[in-house]
Design an enzyme around this catalytic site. Structure first.
Site: not given
Ligand code: IMP
Ligand code: MG
Length: 182
Positions: A41, A101, A163
Site C-alpha cells: 500500500g 486504520d 492500486r
Molecule cells: P491498520 O493496521 O488497521 O492500521 O491497517 C493498516 C493497513 O490496512 C494499511 O496499511 C492498508 O494496507 C490497509 N487498509 C486500511 N484501510 C484501508 C482502506 O480503506 N483501503 C485499503 N487498504 C486499507
Molecule cells: Mg498497508
C-alpha cells in the site's frame, strides 16, 4: 460498479506530499534517516514523498499484511515480520504507510524497530481514518484525515486491485451494497 467517486485527487495528493516532505526535512535537518516503506500500500506514497526529499537518505521496504482476501475488514493480526530486514540499529527511522486504520500495523512495526535497536521511530501516513475506537498510535505526519470509509487507489487496494489508480476513490463492495439495500 463498486468504484466510487474521487475522494482525494492526484493533484491534492501531490501538493500535500510536498508539504509533508518539507516538514520531515525540517525536522531532521540533514541528519541520516532510514525511510521504511510498508508494501504494497505505501509504495506510491513512499516514491512520491522521497522524490521531494533530496537529502542523502536510505530506503528500505517491508511487506506486511493485515487484510486477507475479499474483505474490507482488518484480520486483526499483522503478518510478515519474519522477512523484515534492514539497516536500522542506531538509526533514525521514518515509517511510511498509506493509511492508519486500526493502528495495529504501525504500532507493531514501531515496537519491532525499537526492539532491534532503532535510535528513534517516527511515522508518516498519507491517510488517517477517523474511527470510533481509539488507535494505539498517532502518526507523526499525516497527509489527510478521512472518515471511516474504505478507499482504493494510489497504492491502496481491494483484494489486490485498484492500486494503480492515480486518485483516491471511495469503494463500496457489492456485498456491502446489497446489505444496505433495505
Ligand atoms: P491498520 O493496521 O488497521 O492500521 O491497517 C493498516 C493497513 O490496512 C494499511 O496499511 C492498508 O494496507 C490497509 N487498509 C486500511 N484501510 C484501508 C482502506 O480503506 N483501503 C485499503 N487498504 C486499507
Ligand atoms: Mg498497508
Amino acid at each position: 460498479m463498486p468504484l466510487g467517486e474521487i475522494l482525494i485527487s492526484q493533484k491534492e495528493i501531490g501538493r500535500r506530499t510536498k508539504m509533508l516532505a518539507n516538514e520531515i526535512r525540517k525536522h531532521y535537518q540533514g541528519s541520516p534517516v532510514v525511510f521504511l516503506g510498508l508494501l504494497n500500500g505505501g509504495l506510491f506514497f513512499l516514491a512520491d514523498l522521497l522524490r521531494n526529499i533530496p537529502d542523502p537518505v536510505e530506503v528500505e521496504c517491508w511487506r506486511l499484511k493485515s487484510y486477507l482476501g475479499e474483505t474490507v475488514h482488518s484480520s486483526g493480526k499483522v503478518n510478515g515480520f519474519e522477512h523484515a530486514s534492514g539497516h536500522f540499529k542506531g538509526n533514525h527511522v521514518v515509517v511510511v504507510d498509506d493509511i492508519l486504520d486500526s493502528g495495529l500495523t504501525l504500532s507493531e512495526v514501531r515496537a519491532h524497530l525499537l526492539n532491534i535497536g532503532a535510535q528513534s521511530v517516527k511515522t508518516c501516513v498519507l491517510l488517517d481514518k477517523k474511527r470510533a475506537s481509539s488507535q494505539p498510535v498517532k502518526a507523526d505526519w499525516v497527509g489527510f484525515e478521512i472518515a471511516n470509509q474504505f478507499v482504493v487507489g494510489y497504492g491502496m487496494d481491494y483484494n489486490g486491485y485498484h492500486r494503480n489508480l492515480p486518485d483516491i476513490h471511495l469503494f463500496v463492495p457489492e456485498t456491502a451494497k446489497t446489505e444496505h439495500k433495505f
